[in-house]
Design an enzyme around this catalytic site. Structure first.
Site, mmCIF file in Angstrom:
data_model
loop_
_atom_site.group_PDB
_atom_site.id
_atom_site.type_symbol
_atom_site.label_atom_id
_atom_site.label_comp_id
_atom_site.label_asym_id
_atom_site.label_seq_id
_atom_site.Cartn_x
_atom_site.Cartn_y
_atom_site.Cartn_z
ATOM 1 N N GLU A 285 0.868 -1.182 0.000
ATOM 2 C CA GLU A 285 0.000 0.000 0.000
ATOM 3 C C GLU A 285 0.899 1.224 0.000
ATOM 4 O OE1 GLU A 285 -3.372 0.162 -0.459
ATOM 5 O OE2 GLU A 285 -2.825 -1.868 -1.019
ATOM 6 N N CYS A 319 -1.713 9.307 3.541
ATOM 7 C CA CYS A 319 -1.696 8.896 2.139
ATOM 8 C C CYS A 319 -2.977 9.345 1.457
ATOM 9 C CB CYS A 319 -1.520 7.387 2.038
ATOM 10 S SG CYS A 319 -2.606 6.520 3.152
HETATM 11 P P1 NAD Z 1 8.752 4.803 3.649
HETATM 12 O O1 NAD Z 1 8.529 4.092 2.360
HETATM 13 O O2 NAD Z 1 9.889 5.732 3.741
HETATM 14 O O3 NAD Z 1 8.932 3.755 4.822
HETATM 15 C C1 NAD Z 1 7.970 2.752 5.094
HETATM 16 C C2 NAD Z 1 8.661 1.605 5.797
HETATM 17 O O4 NAD Z 1 9.564 0.989 4.877
HETATM 18 C C3 NAD Z 1 9.488 2.014 7.007
HETATM 19 O O5 NAD Z 1 9.346 1.031 8.016
HETATM 20 C C4 NAD Z 1 10.894 2.015 6.441
HETATM 21 O O6 NAD Z 1 11.884 1.818 7.419
HETATM 22 C C5 NAD Z 1 10.832 0.827 5.502
HETATM 23 N N1 NAD Z 1 11.878 0.745 4.475
HETATM 24 C C6 NAD Z 1 12.619 1.739 3.952
HETATM 25 N N2 NAD Z 1 13.488 1.239 3.042
HETATM 26 C C7 NAD Z 1 13.276 -0.097 2.978
HETATM 27 C C8 NAD Z 1 13.836 -1.179 2.234
HETATM 28 N N3 NAD Z 1 14.798 -0.989 1.344
HETATM 29 N N4 NAD Z 1 13.375 -2.424 2.455
HETATM 30 C C9 NAD Z 1 12.388 -2.652 3.332
HETATM 31 N N5 NAD Z 1 11.821 -1.680 4.072
HETATM 32 C C10 NAD Z 1 12.258 -0.415 3.901
HETATM 33 O O7 NAD Z 1 7.362 5.531 3.985
HETATM 34 P P2 NAD Z 1 7.035 6.446 5.243
HETATM 35 O O8 NAD Z 1 7.730 7.746 5.060
HETATM 36 O O9 NAD Z 1 7.210 5.701 6.511
HETATM 37 O O10 NAD Z 1 5.452 6.644 5.062
HETATM 38 C C11 NAD Z 1 4.909 7.595 4.225
HETATM 39 C C12 NAD Z 1 4.477 6.975 2.905
HETATM 40 O O11 NAD Z 1 3.567 5.912 3.159
HETATM 41 C C13 NAD Z 1 3.727 7.940 2.017
HETATM 42 O O12 NAD Z 1 4.137 7.747 0.682
HETATM 43 C C14 NAD Z 1 2.277 7.530 2.204
HETATM 44 O O13 NAD Z 1 1.431 7.899 1.135
HETATM 45 C C15 NAD Z 1 2.408 6.060 2.355
HETATM 46 N N6 NAD Z 1 1.260 5.465 3.050
HETATM 47 C C16 NAD Z 1 0.376 4.724 2.339
HETATM 48 C C17 NAD Z 1 -0.734 4.168 2.963
HETATM 49 C C18 NAD Z 1 -1.735 3.340 2.207
HETATM 50 O O14 NAD Z 1 -2.544 2.672 2.854
HETATM 51 N N7 NAD Z 1 -1.726 3.351 0.898
HETATM 52 C C19 NAD Z 1 -0.922 4.388 4.326
HETATM 53 C C20 NAD Z 1 0.016 5.147 5.030
HETATM 54 C C21 NAD Z 1 1.107 5.674 4.373
#
Ligand code: NAD
Length: 514
Positions: A285, A319
């Site tokens: 997501e 999001c």
């Molecule tokens: P992010 O992608 O930076 O991080 C999300 C998670 O992924 C964190 O736990 C991070 O440590 C981890 N991560 C980072 N690099 C990784 C890798 N190489 N391998 C595995 N895991 C890794 O996102 P964020 O800043 O925490 O959240 C904001 C984003 O999330 C926005 O783009 C928002 O739109 C999205 N979001 C989407 C939904 C949805 O339901 N569609 C809900 C909430 C947030």
């Protein structure tokens, strides 16, 4: 069993609720700065290397220091999850559901404490934190009941002399990777969905909000979840994240976060590693570029209120946040003017103060990114509100509105994930929908109109996973508005929906001759 109903939001105008929240904030204050270990197979493991969680509104204040998993510890957690899967998958689904119901009850009793922790760790104003905690409770109550509904499989036909069954069985080890913006609800929801379906989990929470995740694992333990069913492995996304995603024993990955990380995970998960005997399943997501469309026949006050609330609730860090508004030209000036008035009236400040509608953005990197986008916006549109920011004490960015933005502008296309909304003018409703669809994302959207035919047109043409009519585009409720998006917003897995749990299972057909 009492039918599912969403957890009501707290009315803070009632003195008792207000006082309870103040007390909860004091309680959280009393345990700030503590150390938290990893939890692997039920064992607490402390590492030298720590993730330090700070208060975004008071950036020198440490919320907690959380041990950081290395690759070796991630491997140890993988083994614990593998071992526990052998027994957890056989636990009666009704007992697994009971763990969720018990956890929900514990959280309900400590509701304000969890919310207050979100206020401190994520900078969530009271109402936003309260909604995050309510959603976490909802996920447990809803998924517990969904599990009871599907535990005996689905009916299939049998010919005479034959007995056919169609059952769901768990997948195996799931890696749950959660974001910081719903540090409780999404982290807890994705974790319990994987657990109640009989899988074991390695949880890697976001590095800015690991303390609430630790507290949640404690609750699951108290609710009776056996050791090793969930393993708490915070760590660097790039290091531990990649290791877990690549691991041959990983059966599925449940990711919520940004587009780029989601795509990276999807790509890495598609690579077959030595010893791996399945195709990994990815639930992803991701981001959004969500639009509110305002028609000429519309309640213009409702339109302006919806835009402002959806754009600036939790500083636009949802999001589902409204980051674009497309307004039909006949009512454009009127709506923009009212949006500016409402935006200028918003209160911004420390989230522990109830009177503040909005607080900070999450960290320095977010602050820098958002303020860069504000500079970009100054070249792409007319700045009509906000535009300033101050990171001297915490990461405060004023709610910012750009008007007269071209549909091809960067601030109309790219996810900013902060309190910035771009407004574009459309010549008519059809063009407004075209502009709204002109994005690679497809998460949420809203249409404000009194024209029934235009609502129906939007129902067909507006290509988003969650479409709202005559309201804002945030605030999906578990079990009422299942949530997930199209295109680059992810796999449309619909969290809080009737077919979400099946994504964590595989169906098995058995056919017996009688
Ligand atoms: P992010 O992608 O930076 O991080 C999300 C998670 O992924 C964190 O736990 C991070 O440590 C981890 N991560 C980072 N690099 C990784 C890798 N190489 N391998 C595995 N895991 C890794 O996102 P964020 O800043 O925490 O959240 C904001 C984003 O999330 C926005 O783009 C928002 O739109 C999205 N979001 C989407 C939904 C949805 O339901 N569609 C809900 C909430 C947030």
């Amino acid at each position: 069993m009492i039918p599912y109903k969403h957890e009501p939001f707290t009315d803070f105008s009632q003195e008792a609720n207000y006082n309870a929240y103040v007390e909860a904030l004091n309680k959280v204050e009393s345990y700030l700065g503590q150390d938290y270990p990893l939890i692997i197979g039920g064992e607490r493991i402390t590492t030298e290397d720590k993730i330090v969680s700070y208060n975004p509104a008071k950036k020198t204040e440490v919320i907690g220091r959380v041990s950081k998993a290395s690759k070796d510890l991630a491997e140890k957690a993988m083994q614990a999850a593998d071992e526990t899967f052998k027994t957890w998958k056989k636990v009666d689904p009704a007992i697994r559901a009971d763990v969720l119901f018990k956890a929900a009850a514990i959280i309900r009793r400590r509701k304000h404490e969890f919310s207050a922790l979100l206020t401190k760790e994520a900078g969530k104003p009271w109402a936003e934190a309260d909604a995050d905690t309510a959603e976490a409770i909802d996920f447990m109550e809803y998924y517990g009941r969904q599990m009871l509904r599907i535990k005996d499989g689905q009916p299939v036909e049998s010919r005479p002399g034959e007995y056919n069954r169609y059952d769901y069985i768990p997948l195996g080890i799931g890696i749950v990777i959660s974001p910081w913006n719903f540090p409780f609800a999404i982290m807890a929801g994705t974790t319990v969905a994987a657990l109640v379906t009989g899988n074991t989990v390695l949880l890697k929470p976001a590095s800015t909000t690991p303390v609430v995740a630790y507290k949640f694992i404690e609750v699951l333990e108290e609710a009776g979840l056996p050791a090793g069913a969930v393993n708490f492995v915070p760590g660097s996304g790039a290091e531990v994240g990649d290791y877990l995603v690549d691991h041959p024993k990983t059966r599925f990955i449940s990711f919520t976060g940004s587009r780029d990380v989601g795509l990276r995970i999807n790509q890495r998960a598609s690579v077959l590693n030595e010893g791996q005997i399945w195709i990994k399943r990815v639930i992803a997501e991701m981001g959004g570029k969500d639009t509110i469309v305002v028609d000429k026949e519309a309640d213009l006050e409702l339109a302006a209120q919806s835009i402002v609330k959806s754009a600036f609730g939790f500083s636009g860090q949802k999001c589902s946040a409204c980051s674009r508004a497309v307004i039909v030209e006949d009512v454009y000036d009127q709506v923009v003017e009212r949006v500016v008035e409402l935006t200028n009236a918003l209160t911004v400040g420390d989230p522990t103060d109830f009177s503040n509608f909005m607080a900070t953005v999450i960290d320095q990197a977010a602050f820098n990114k958002i303020t860069e986008y504000i500079e970009i916006g100054k070249g792409e549109g007319r700045l009509v509100a906000g535009g300033t920011a101050d990171d001297s004490v915490g990461y405060f960015v004023q709610p910012t509105v750009f008007a007269d933005v071209d549909s091809s502008a960067r601030i109309m296309k790219e996810e900013i994930f902060g309190p910035v909304v771009a407004i574009a003018k459309a010549k008519d409703f059809d063009q407004a929908i075209d502009i709204a669809n002109d994005t690679e994302y497809g998460l949420t959207g809203a249409v404000i109109t009194k024209n029934r035919m235009n609502l129906e047109k939007a129902r067909e043409e507006f290509h988003v996973g969650n479409l709202y009519f005559n309201r804002g585009c945030t605030g999906a409720i578990v079990g009422y508005q299942p949530f997930g998006g199209f295109n680059m917003s992810g796999t449309d897995s619909k969290a809080g929906g009737p077919d979400y749990l099946q994504l964590h299972m595989q169906a098995k057909t058995t056919s017996e001759m009688l």
